[in-house]
Design a protein around this motif. Sequence first.
Motif, PDB file in Angstrom:
ATOM      1  N   PHE A 256       0.849  -1.111  -0.198  1.00 34.60           N
ATOM      2  CA  PHE A 256       0.036  -0.220  -0.335  1.00 34.60           C
ATOM      3  C   PHE A 256       0.895   1.146  -0.423  1.00 34.60           C
ATOM      4  CE2 PHE A 256      -2.270   3.544   2.232  1.00 34.60           C
ATOM      5  CZ  PHE A 256      -3.572   3.885   1.589  1.00 34.60           C
ATOM      6  N   VAL A 257       2.116   1.368   0.638  1.00 31.56           N
ATOM      7  CA  VAL A 257       3.174   2.485   1.027  1.00 31.56           C
ATOM      8  C   VAL A 257       3.665   2.804  -0.484  1.00 31.56           C
ATOM      9  CG1 VAL A 257       5.037   3.896   1.894  1.00 31.56           C
ATOM     10  CG2 VAL A 257       3.354   2.026   3.144  1.00 31.56           C
ATOM     11  N   LEU A 258       3.752   2.280  -0.849  1.00 34.84           N
ATOM     12  CA  LEU A 258       4.670   1.872  -2.992  1.00 34.84           C
ATOM     13  C   LEU A 258       3.303   2.137  -3.549  1.00 34.84           C
ATOM     14  CD1 LEU A 258       6.582   1.919  -4.183  1.00 34.84           C
ATOM     15  CD2 LEU A 258       6.685  -0.613  -4.443  1.00 34.84           C
ATOM     16  N   VAL A 259       2.209   1.577  -3.538  1.00 34.97           N
ATOM     17  CA  VAL A 259       0.700   1.974  -4.176  1.00 34.97           C
ATOM     18  C   VAL A 259       0.593   3.437  -3.987  1.00 34.97           C
ATOM     19  CG1 VAL A 259      -1.444   1.266  -5.098  1.00 34.97           C
ATOM     20  CG2 VAL A 259      -0.444  -0.176  -4.603  1.00 34.97           C
ATOM     21  N   ALA A 260      -0.148   4.027  -2.808  1.00 34.48           N
ATOM     22  CA  ALA A 260       0.290   5.147  -2.942  1.00 34.48           C
ATOM     23  C   ALA A 260       0.969   6.415  -3.369  1.00 34.48           C
ATOM     24  CB  ALA A 260       0.005   5.474  -0.789  1.00 34.48           C
ATOM     25  N   VAL A 261       2.326   6.230  -2.701  1.00 37.52           N
ATOM     26  CA  VAL A 261       3.249   6.954  -3.438  1.00 37.52           C
ATOM     27  C   VAL A 261       3.171   7.142  -4.789  1.00 37.52           C
ATOM     28  CG1 VAL A 261       5.545   6.971  -4.218  1.00 37.52           C
ATOM     29  CG2 VAL A 261       4.923   6.405  -1.386  1.00 37.52           C
ATOM     30  N   MET A 262       3.125   5.469  -5.496  1.00 35.14           N
ATOM     31  CA  MET A 262       3.482   5.865  -7.016  1.00 35.14           C
ATOM     32  C   MET A 262       2.046   6.300  -7.888  1.00 35.14           C
ATOM     33  SD  MET A 262       4.066   2.245  -8.077  1.00 35.14           S
ATOM     34  CE  MET A 262       3.507   1.987  -9.456  1.00 35.14           C
TER      35      MET A 262
ATOM     36  N   THR B  41      14.279   7.107   0.071  1.00 34.57           N
ATOM     37  CA  THR B  41      12.595   7.393  -0.431  1.00 34.57           C
ATOM     38  C   THR B  41      11.442   6.333   0.181  1.00 34.57           C
ATOM     39  OG1 THR B  41      12.453   7.366  -2.506  1.00 34.57           O
ATOM     40  CG2 THR B  41      12.958   9.369  -1.134  1.00 34.57           C
ATOM     41  N   GLY B  42      12.109   5.307  -0.847  1.00 36.02           N
ATOM     42  CA  GLY B  42      10.903   4.087  -0.376  1.00 36.02           C
ATOM     43  C   GLY B  42       9.784   4.161  -1.646  1.00 36.02           C
ATOM     44  N   TYR B  43      10.603   4.893  -2.891  1.00 40.91           N
ATOM     45  CA  TYR B  43       9.455   4.926  -3.920  1.00 40.91           C
ATOM     46  C   TYR B  43       9.890   5.853  -5.149  1.00 40.91           C
ATOM     47  CZ  TYR B  43       9.497  10.333  -2.016  1.00 40.91           C
ATOM     48  OH  TYR B  43       9.885  10.995  -1.374  1.00 40.91           O
ATOM     49  N   PHE B  44      10.117   5.225  -6.605  1.00 33.19           N
ATOM     50  CA  PHE B  44      10.670   5.802  -7.868  1.00 33.19           C
ATOM     51  C   PHE B  44      10.362   7.136  -7.794  1.00 33.19           C
ATOM     52  CE2 PHE B  44      10.548   1.588  -8.148  1.00 33.19           C
ATOM     53  CZ  PHE B  44       8.835   1.037  -9.212  1.00 33.19           C
TER      54      PHE B  44
ATOM     55  N   LEU C 279       5.433  14.710  -1.698  1.00 30.62           N
ATOM     56  CA  LEU C 279       5.222  13.745  -1.890  1.00 30.62           C
ATOM     57  C   LEU C 279       5.732  12.804  -0.208  1.00 30.62           C
ATOM     58  CD1 LEU C 279       9.021  13.316  -3.983  1.00 30.62           C
ATOM     59  CD2 LEU C 279       6.160  12.412  -4.560  1.00 30.62           C
ATOM     60  N   PRO C 280       4.757  11.365  -0.247  1.00 33.08           N
ATOM     61  CA  PRO C 280       5.146  11.288   1.199  1.00 33.08           C
ATOM     62  C   PRO C 280       5.934  11.324   2.039  1.00 33.08           C
ATOM     63  CG  PRO C 280       4.185   9.420  -0.314  1.00 33.08           C
ATOM     64  CD  PRO C 280       4.920  10.694  -1.124  1.00 33.08           C
ATOM     65  N   PRO C 281       6.333  11.516   3.182  1.00 37.32           N
ATOM     66  CA  PRO C 281       7.410  11.070   3.677  1.00 37.32           C
ATOM     67  C   PRO C 281       8.594   9.826   3.294  1.00 37.32           C
ATOM     68  CG  PRO C 281       5.723  10.312   5.586  1.00 37.32           C
ATOM     69  CD  PRO C 281       4.815  10.712   3.943  1.00 37.32           C
ATOM     70  N   PRO C 282       9.993   9.750   3.155  1.00 38.78           N
ATOM     71  CA  PRO C 282      10.464   8.132   2.918  1.00 38.78           C
ATOM     72  C   PRO C 282      10.608   7.370   4.050  1.00 38.78           C
ATOM     73  CG  PRO C 282      12.322  10.685   3.329  1.00 38.78           C
ATOM     74  CD  PRO C 282      10.606  11.100   3.705  1.00 38.78           C
ATOM     75  N   ASP C 283      10.247   6.133   2.996  1.00 34.92           N
ATOM     76  CA  ASP C 283      10.434   5.284   3.909  1.00 34.92           C
ATOM     77  C   ASP C 283      11.678   4.194   4.398  1.00 34.92           C
ATOM     78  OD1 ASP C 283       9.349   2.423   4.958  1.00 34.92           O
ATOM     79  OD2 ASP C 283       9.197   1.740   2.794  1.00 34.92           O
ATOM     80  N   PRO C 284      11.772   4.699   5.452  1.00 33.12           N
ATOM     81  CA  PRO C 284      12.913   3.362   6.461  1.00 33.12           C
ATOM     82  C   PRO C 284      13.112   2.343   6.120  1.00 33.12           C
ATOM     83  CG  PRO C 284      11.424   5.075   7.728  1.00 33.12           C
ATOM     84  CD  PRO C 284      10.614   5.071   6.864  1.00 33.12           C
TER      85      PRO C 284
END
Length: 124
Positions: free
Chosen positions: A15-21, A100-103, A36-41
């Motif tokens: 979900f985190v990746l989908v939400a970010v995308m 970041t956890g996203y592209f 953009l959402p906060p970085p994903d540690p």
Amino acid sequence: MKEAIVRFATVSGAFVLVAVMAAALPALASGTTAPLPPPDPTAANLSPAQIRERAYDACLVTQAKIMATPRETLREPCRCYARRTIAAMTQDEITAFRQTGYFNDSARGKALEALDACNLRRPI
């Protein structure tokens, strides 16, 4: 209960990746920057194979919603998408994902090309 926790962990990571995308793609399409959402540690030490797995999971979740179809029918197209996207990413794009956890923008463009090549729908 254990199955619910595992399912939640898998779905929440996807979900985190989908939400970010989903949040970032409209910005790409419109040419403006959206917050953009906060970085994903949790992404900091992911291998390319683990990033590919995250992309695959996110693809299943997103495409199942967009196409209103069971995830099981999307396994091969989402594998295609994840393989193509991660294989096309440069080391700088992998590093940016880990931070970041996203592209980032350039990797997002490659992800869109992979969606098209694998006959999946763009989420925008």
